[in-house]
Structures are given as C-alpha cells and as structure tokens.
Write an enzyme that holds these catalytic residues in place. Structure first.
Site, mmCIF file in Angstrom:
data_model
loop_
_atom_site.group_PDB
_atom_site.id
_atom_site.type_symbol
_atom_site.label_atom_id
_atom_site.label_comp_id
_atom_site.label_asym_id
_atom_site.label_seq_id
_atom_site.Cartn_x
_atom_site.Cartn_y
_atom_site.Cartn_z
ATOM 1 N N ASP A 430 0.866 -1.172 0.000
ATOM 2 C CA ASP A 430 0.000 0.000 0.000
ATOM 3 C C ASP A 430 0.912 1.235 0.000
ATOM 4 O O ASP A 430 2.109 1.120 0.284
ATOM 5 C CB ASP A 430 -0.895 -0.018 1.240
ATOM 6 C CG ASP A 430 -1.674 1.267 1.411
ATOM 7 O OD1 ASP A 430 -2.340 1.683 0.452
ATOM 8 O OD2 ASP A 430 -1.593 1.861 2.503
ATOM 9 N N ASP A 631 -1.694 -0.622 6.049
ATOM 10 C CA ASP A 631 -1.910 -0.060 7.382
ATOM 11 C C ASP A 631 -3.325 0.410 7.629
ATOM 12 O O ASP A 631 -3.689 0.697 8.763
ATOM 13 C CB ASP A 631 -0.969 1.129 7.605
ATOM 14 C CG ASP A 631 -1.425 2.361 6.828
ATOM 15 O OD1 ASP A 631 -1.754 2.223 5.631
ATOM 16 O OD2 ASP A 631 -1.468 3.454 7.424
ATOM 17 N N ASP A 635 -7.207 -1.524 3.557
ATOM 18 C CA ASP A 635 -6.307 -2.626 3.212
ATOM 19 C C ASP A 635 -6.713 -3.940 3.863
ATOM 20 O O ASP A 635 -6.200 -5.000 3.491
ATOM 21 C CB ASP A 635 -4.872 -2.295 3.661
ATOM 22 C CG ASP A 635 -4.336 -1.027 3.019
ATOM 23 O OD1 ASP A 635 -4.548 -0.859 1.812
ATOM 24 O OD2 ASP A 635 -3.725 -0.221 3.723
#
Length: 715
Positions: A430, A631, A635
């Site tokens: 990410d 995080d 996600d």
C-alpha cells in the site's frame, strides 16, 4: 453440479461451537455439503464460522440439525451479544483451565524430579516420604485430568459417538490410560506411576489451545470493529423536519443532512452544498476529496468541512462499508489454516494405535503369561501415541518465534504464519502510511520577488491556514514554525471546502488555496510560479498558492514523504528474488512518483478496497504467493486475502487484526536503528562521495537473513 441462479439461493452464516482442529472444520464442511439443497459450504476453523449457500426452500433447521448430528453445535451468526461472545467465552475458559493446570502440574513435576534423584542415588529419600509424594501426585493430577483436561475427554466422547476420531481422541486415550494405570499401581503398591506424564501432556496441549483461542478472538474482533466504524445515527429530513434516526432506519431515497465533522451515515449523492471528505478509510488518499452537487459520497467516511444534503442510495448491506466487511469475512474464510499433522492422520492413526496396544496386551497375556506386563505395554503404546511431542513443539515454537520476532519489532500471530513465509513470491505494498509517512509535509517553496519578502509571504499564508484543520493547512503552519517565522493573527477567515481560505490579516486580504481558487479571487500567478506548480504536480505533489494585493507571492509543494528505509527494503526484497507491486487508491501521478522513489516498477493506482482484493486474487490465480503490506481499514480485506498479511503497527487496529504479521514500530524495516548506527559509522569511515545505498542494503540483507534463519529453525 447443476447451475443454480443466484436469485434462487441465499447465504446463511452460522456460528459453530465445539471445533478443536482443522479436521473438525473439514468434517463439518463435508457434512453440510451433503445436505439436500446446499450449493456450497465453507467452514472457517479460525473464526468458528460456516457460510452456507443453499436453495431458498432449504430450512435453516436442517442445517443446524446436520451440524448437531456431527457432534457440534451451531446457531445463526449475529445472535451473540457483546456479553455473549463465543470466542471470548472460549478464551476465558481456556485461560481458567490453563491456570489450574500450570498451578497443579508444577508441584507434580517437582515430585517427579525428587523421585528421579532418588533413583539415581543423588538424594536419599525415605520410603514413607516417597509414598506421601506419590499420593500427593495422584491428588494433584486428578483436577488436571478431569477439570483442565475435560474438553479433550468431552471432545473424544463426541467423536466416538459418531465413529470419528481426532487429536482429542489421542490426548484423552493417552492421558486417561496413564492416569488410571497409575491409580491401579498406587493402590497395589507399585511404583510405575505416570501421573506426571498425564498432567504435563494436558498442560502443554492446553497451552497450545489457549494460543489458538486468543488468535480466533482477534479474528472475530476485527470484523466487529469494522461494523462499529460507521456512523450510529443519521439526520434525515422528512416532511420538512430534521429527525435523528438510527442508521439502520435510513431507507433508499431519504434526504440526509450531514454537518461538518460528522461521519457520513450511508452511501449517497450530494444534492445541495459542497465540502471536502476524508475518504482515506476507503481509498488511502491522504488529501480530502472535494465534493459538490451530484458527487458520490460513502458511508463511514468523514465530512471534513461544510454542511451538505445528500440522497441515500445504498443502505444496509449495500453500503461500501458493509461490502468491506463482507470482503474481509470472505477473505478470512477462503484462507483455511494449515492443518497439523496429528489432525490430518488422526482418523487412521488412532485405530492403529488402539490396535497395537490391544495386540501388545494380548501378546504379553496369552503368550508371555504376564497380563500385568501386557497392561504396562498397552499403556506405553497409548501414551507414546498421544501427540505430546506436537503439543510441546507447537506452543514452544510459537513462544520462541513470537518472542524473537518481538525483539526484532515483528508481532507474529501463529506458527502457521512462519510456515507460509517460505512460499511468498510477490510483495504488494500500500502507499499511504506504508511506504510513506502518512502525513502531509511541505517539500519546497518557490517565491516571487526578492528574498526580503519570503518570510512575510510564508507568515501570511500560515496565518490564514492557522484557522483551518485541513491536513494541508497544518503542514504549512508546521513548516513555517520550523523555520522560526512568527505567525501573525487573522481577524476573520472564510474557508471554501476543498478549495482554499481567505483571511483578513492586519487589514490585508490574504488568499491561500488551489490555482483556480486564487485566480477567481483576482490574484495573478507569475509565470515562474505557474511553471513551478506544473513541476510539482508532475512529480505527484500538491501545489498550494498564497498571496495578497492582487498577486500570488509563493507556491508550496506538499506531499506525503517516502519513508527513508523504503528504497533499501524494496531493493533487498528484489535481491531475494521477490517481485514488488505498489497497490493504492491514490491518484496515478502521485503513485508513479512514490513508486519511482522506492524502486518499485509495477503500479496499480486509483483502486477501491474491492479492487485491492481482486488484484491479490488475480495474482494468486496466476500462481503467485502474495504478501500484502498495508496499514489502513481499506487494506484489511486484501491483508486477509493474501497468503501473508503484514500490517504497519502505526496503522488501524482493524488492519493489524486482519494481518498475520505486524511491524510494531511502523517502520518497513524493523532494525532501522541498527541501520542508522552502521550508516553513520560507514559515513565517518569512508569518503562521503562513496556513501551509497549499498550500505543500507547490506544491513537490511543481514536483518532479513537473520529472520529467515530463525524461521528455518522453527520449521
């Protein structure tokens, strides 16, 4: 299998009680799949749930009866309250039994050591004392066997009633055989006592079960937190009046009022007003998104500024937040835990062990003429057959692995996680908060005019932004303060959501915001500043203009900075033969710029949570074993879907609970402090011109090699 139209079926979620291992989940899944009308059944041991797709005419009672017939209990999911959480109850029960087992087994082991010393001639102990310690062992072992170890006995009895066997059967047979044989030996004055064996086996297996119960509780809490993250109430406008109602009572077509700072209750379309919405929960985008009439907004996101009215479009299970919950639940269910060896072979191994024990007893009795020796041989076979080695190895490996991981800044959830790390071929990152620091900062400021006016231009811009809570405003204020520039006070200020702010500072009208905003307020943009802004935006940064008196005096470049260790980590992963991908909901320009800085060649940008899951699934379909690093809440489904989910410790609780590993410090490389020390030492010892990224890479490789070595030891 016949193809069934989706509208002819329904999905039923069940909470399953009584599962003790992966083979239990497989057995229930097979049983449910054989129920007439069931199209598909998935049972997840980790979460204690089953998802059954069945025809509309298949009654729920039939499914519950089939689970009950298999020796387990089931009820519709969602009937549990906060005070009646099955995972919490299981954890509390496991903790109580474990405490009792440890407290009573410790003195039993001490007595065993005492007897051993006496047999070796290392201590002189009277016969009377030995008799008393033997009786004490019997007394202490009884509650360990029948209270702490009761779940194993009850599980074995249930399996036996249905002509099945699992790990509980092995444990119950071995420990009960050792216990009752010892009772008989104690009654007849013999010294072949196995109370310590029975107690230690029960305690060690309970320790492993406690770790499993704790992991299952975390998995269920992650889904609950996802549900709780949404708004609880909504302000709807009905018959011209504003009415506060629970979110569950909002229906499609309702007109909903959303005030500044409130969570948007449901998905919808803005019909009146404009604002900036923090959609980082869904997209990972670090900057609030401008919204106006006809713009789509999503439930659970935060209205950063400005009131607006919206028409509800997707409510209940149709909302974006509900879809994230469903995606995460499906991803967890699709990733079944690795079954332990004892569970996979128990159905065959247990009958063989019983047969061997029976043959040993009959052989000694009928051929050797010594039934007592035959009983000893039979009990020995049963005790050895009990998987005490696995019971010891599993919790010990978890304790050693998680302890060593914690020292390295890595939180490891289970032994299966360590096993999966060896198969990874692709690492997906990410962006916001993972590769980057997750907060906006000023990278550069370009001024118009001579240097004498630079500090004043920044001071006026910061004074206007001092009254705003926007992330860009806070970044400009912090940047100005770091330079030691005094910030004056603004007498009045007016913000336009998502565009900029106007403020009166000592009688001077100051404008700060996007290019369109400042030009609409009559400020001209010098060519040098326009060129600088184009350069900033091409690099994926946000350009903010500030000025007064008819002209823009400064343009600032703001961005979410790349973490210092990110390039070294990416380089080290690729040195290990792993491919890397950047997967983000942020815009393409910003994603490309961050990927270039980090050294990642493949970028997938502007994706929603459902797209992230699909991207991970697509990689898995191609044969890749995926590690997902993230995080945020957005996600979480992808973290659960991947073979290895790695969460950043500074991220959301939901991301951490959906993952398999957590990097506690928030750094991509948990040994960053050591890297800094070695980097400084190399910098002092070598020519600064020769200081390269190789220094970081070498230390990173050392850290990864050490972690990999520990994983091999635990395998």
């Amino acid at each position: 299998m016949a193809v069934v139209a989706e509208e002819e079926t329904r999905r039923q979620a069940l909470t399953i009680e009584g599962m003790t291992c992966g083979s239990c989940a497989a057995r229930i899944q097979r049983g449910l799949s054989k129920v007439p009308g069931v199209v598909e059944a998935d049972v997840n041991y980790a979460t204690g749930t089953a998802t059954v797709e069945h025809l509309l005419e298949t009654p729920l009672e039939t499914l519950l009866e089939r689970v009950d017939a298999l020796g387990y209990a089931a009820r519709p999911a969602g009937e549990d309250t906060a005070d009646d959480d099955p995972h919490l109850a299981q954890l509390q029960s496991a903790r109580r039994r474990l405490i009792v087992a440890i407290a009573l087994t410790t003195p039993i082991v001490a007595i065993m050591v005492l007897h051993l010393l006496d047999r070796l001639g290392l201590a002189s102990i009277s016969m009377a004392l030995l008799d008393r310690t033997a009786l004490a062992s019997a007394v202490l072992a009884t509650p360990v066997q029948f209270y702490a170890g009761w779940p194993f006995i009850a599980g074995a009895v249930k399996r036996a009633r249905h002509l099945a066997a699992n790990m509980d059967t092995l444990i119950a047979l071995g420990t009960l055989a050792a216990y009752f044989f010892s009772v008989v030996e104690l009654a007849r004055g013999g010294d072949n006592l196995y109370f310590d064996t029975a107690a230690v086996i029960v305690t060690l297996i309970l320790l492993g079960r406690y770790f499993e119960a704790r992991a299952k509780g975390r998995a269920s809490q992650a889904l609950k937190k996802l549900v709780e993250i949404g708004a609880k109430q909504a302000t709807v406008i009905r018959d011209g009046s504003e009415i506060a109602v629970p979110v569950a009572e909002v229906v499609r077509g309702d007109l909903v009022l959303v005030r500044p700072g409130e969570k948007i209750p449901v998905d919808g379309e803005i019909v009146e007003g404009s604002t900036a919405v923090d959609e980082s929960m869904l997209t990972g985008e670090s900057v609030p998104v401008e919204k106006g009439p006809a713009s789509e907004v999503f439930g659970g996101t935060l209205n950063a500024s400005g009131s607006f009215r919206m028409r509800a479009t997707n409510v209940g299970t149709e909302s974006a937040l509900a879809q994230i919950v469903r995606l995460m639940a499906d991803a967890q269910a699709s990733k079944a835990p690795v079954q332990r060896l004892a569970d996979r072979i128990s159905a065959v191994f247990v009958p063989i062990a019983i047969a061997v024990a029976t043959v040993a007893f009959l052989g000694w009795w009928l051929i050797g003429g010594d039934p007592a020796a035959g009983l000893v041989a039979a009990v020995t076979v049963l005790v050895i057959a009990c998987p005490c080695a696995l019971g010891l190895a599993t919790p010990t490996a978890i304790m050693v692995g998680t302890g060593r991981g914690a020292e390295q800044g890595i939180l490891i959830k289970s032994g299966e996680v360590l096993e999966r790390t060896r198969t990874i071929t692709t690492v997906v990152f990410d962006k916001t908060g993972t590769l980057t620091e997750g907060r906006m900062t000023v990278d550069e400021a370009v001024f118009a005019g001579d240097e004498r006016g630079h500090d004043r231009a920044l001071a006026l811009a910061a004074a206007a932004e001092l009254l705003s809570e926007h992330p860009l405003a806070r970044a400009i204020v912090d940047y100005t303060r770091q330079l030691g520039i005094e910030i004056p006070s603004a007498s009045t200020a007016h913000a336009t959501a998502g565009l900029g702010i106007e403020a009166d500072i000592g009688g001077e009208q100051v404008v700060v915001g996007r290019a369109r905003f400042v030009t609409e307020r009559g400020l001209s943009v010098p060519e040098t500043l326009a060129e600088a802004a184009s350069r900033f935006e091409a690099a994926g940064k946000t350009a903010v203009f500030a000025g007064s008196g008819g002209s823009v005096s400064v343009v600032l470049a703001l961005s979410d900075r790349l973490k210092p260790e990110a390039p070294a980590v990416v380089a080290a992963l690729e040195q290990l033969g792993l491919s890397t991908i950047l997967l983000t909901g942020d815009n393409r320009a910003t994603a490309d710029a961050i990927a270039a800085q980090a050294g990642i060649g493949r970028v997938v940008a502007e994706v929603l949570p459902a797209d992230k899951v699909e991207q991970v699934r697509a990689l898995q379909f191609e044969g890749e074993a995926v590690a997902m690093v993230g995080d945020g809440l957005n996600d979480a489904p992808a973290l659960a879907q991947a073979e290895l989910g790695i969460a950043i410790g500074t991220g959301t609780d939901i991301a951490r609970e959906a993952s398999d590993l957590t990097l506690i410090s928030g750094d991509l490389w948990t040994r960053r402090d050591q890297w800094r020390r070695r980097s400084r030492a190399d910098h002092q010892a070598e020519d600064p011109g020769e200081q390269t990224e190789a220094v970081r890479l070498r230390c990173c490789e050392d850290a990864l090699a050490e972690i990999r070595d520990h994983c091999r030891l635990l395998m």
